[in-house]
Design an enzyme around this catalytic site. Sequence first.
Site, PDB file in Angstrom:
ATOM      1  N   ASP A 187      42.211  34.451  28.534  1.00  0.00           N
ATOM      2  CA  ASP A 187      41.599  35.011  29.730  1.00  0.00           C
ATOM      3  C   ASP A 187      40.584  36.067  29.319  1.00  0.00           C
ATOM      4  O   ASP A 187      40.938  37.033  28.631  1.00  0.00           O
ATOM      5  CB  ASP A 187      42.690  35.630  30.620  1.00  0.00           C
ATOM      6  CG  ASP A 187      42.157  35.993  32.000  1.00  0.00           C
ATOM      7  OD1 ASP A 187      41.113  35.445  32.405  1.00  0.00           O
ATOM      8  OD2 ASP A 187      42.793  36.825  32.672  1.00  0.00           O
ATOM      9  N   HIS A 224      33.500  43.693  38.043  1.00  0.00           N
ATOM     10  CA  HIS A 224      34.961  43.818  38.096  1.00  0.00           C
ATOM     11  C   HIS A 224      35.453  44.874  37.102  1.00  0.00           C
ATOM     12  O   HIS A 224      36.246  45.758  37.454  1.00  0.00           O
ATOM     13  CB  HIS A 224      35.621  42.468  37.793  1.00  0.00           C
ATOM     14  CG  HIS A 224      37.109  42.531  37.654  1.00  0.00           C
ATOM     15  ND1 HIS A 224      37.940  42.798  38.722  1.00  0.00           N
ATOM     16  CD2 HIS A 224      37.915  42.386  36.576  1.00  0.00           C
ATOM     17  CE1 HIS A 224      39.202  42.801  38.306  1.00  0.00           C
ATOM     18  NE2 HIS A 224      39.219  42.557  37.003  1.00  0.00           N
ATOM     19  N   ARG A 271      40.507  54.752  35.472  1.00  0.00           N
ATOM     20  CA  ARG A 271      40.153  55.644  34.366  1.00  0.00           C
ATOM     21  C   ARG A 271      39.182  56.698  34.844  1.00  0.00           C
ATOM     22  O   ARG A 271      39.561  57.601  35.576  1.00  0.00           O
ATOM     23  CB  ARG A 271      39.608  54.832  33.182  1.00  0.00           C
ATOM     24  CG  ARG A 271      40.701  54.049  32.444  1.00  0.00           C
ATOM     25  CD  ARG A 271      40.168  53.418  31.169  1.00  0.00           C
ATOM     26  NE  ARG A 271      39.084  52.491  31.442  1.00  0.00           N
ATOM     27  CZ  ARG A 271      39.246  51.192  31.696  1.00  0.00           C
ATOM     28  NH1 ARG A 271      40.462  50.676  31.688  1.00  0.00           N
ATOM     29  NH2 ARG A 271      38.222  50.405  31.951  1.00  0.00           N
TER      30      ARG A 271
HETATM   31 CA    CA Z   1      42.418  37.408  34.790  1.00  0.00          CA
END
Ligand code: CA
Length: 426
Positions: free
Chosen positions: A135, A142, A151
Amino acid sequence: MSLKANDPSRKTWLDLPENTDFPIQNIPFGVFLTRDDIITIGTRIGDYAIDLGALHQLGYFKDIPLTEDIFLQDSLNDFIADGRKTWRAVRNRVAELFDATNNELKSNEKDKETILFTLDEIEMQMPVQVGDYTDFYSSKEHATNVGKMFRDPENALLPNWLHAPIGYHGRSSSIVPSGIPLHRPQGQKLPKGASEPIFGPTRHLDFELEMAFVTTASNHLGEPIPSEDAENYIFGMVLFNDWSARDLQKWEYQPLGPFLGKNFGSALSPWIVTLDALEPFRVEGPKPVKKLLPYLETKGKKSFDISLSVAITPDRGEETIITKSNFKYMYWNMSQQLAHHTVNGCPVNSGDLMASGTISGPTPESYGSMLELSWNGSKPVKLNDGQERRFIEDKDTVTLRGYCQNHEVRIGFGEVSTRILPVFKS
Ligand code: CA
């Protein structure tokens, strides 16, 4: 070999629903169970599934060098391993057979009866046996949104992000095709303000709007794939919902990354649309912000204009489309992802699956997860029937759709739909 199958002027003798994702120019590949409980490899035109195993047995592929049982399999792995030349020859031949001007099959009622199925007569299966699943995290929007939330809003992107397609190795055992329900996962999470974790069902169940590509056997151990060759090893693409449990993920992810918050389920659309079919929809991706290391440089149009959407349907309720995004927003393209994945010599096999990472667009209406749409639960998302969602609830169904369209043709992926069941009880 030319892509004759892509000819936009071609018409088929099959009846097509208007605006179908599967015109004769698409010819995707999948695996299905027939009314006689036989598993076969097939393709789809309009709302007909076509049994390629039976077509081959009836001699319709006699001019293509194919092994006898190439389509009589429960996965596309062997067919994909045959390489691009075979995929192209088969797509071209299917296009020819179903062309409105061709009577070979059209006039043979008995053969048509054998090879054509309506969608209610079949059950789609996993198209490939996924060996390894990776992934990526390749949408700048995003990664920036997540960085802002968890953060530092001033330095939302981590320093490595603009230099390499960041990814992690996922788990293939829990990848399911569209239509298979998933149970709400349980696990450890740290309540706000607490110093010790508790155990229980996730309260922050989320989808991730992604696409994934399926590879053919690509390289030997030790051998990198150059970015300019990478597309030769990409068979096609599917819609991909990478289900996530945000509260579990938040507690567990440091220092080694995603684990149980991610590996309880991911779902894909069952028809693999070939990269060849997507050819008319090539676009350039975003310009790199930083100078790229040479092994990541790519030339020309390496991205694709694919419109994407996500809908939520509550139990016995109506569907609401909650976001619209596009694959073209991806900062890192598939060639860069595959080149990066193999630059250290990591081998990639037939049937490996590489997901894009959540595909968020630039505006809040185009974010690719509930985490971003509800901004970590602070802004509930309104559904058409007046309900609100911060995250996904039990008995909700989440449906991802995707298609490409120009003035000549529409090539679509259909959908991947998953219903969420309550926590598993033995
Ligand atoms: Ca993902």
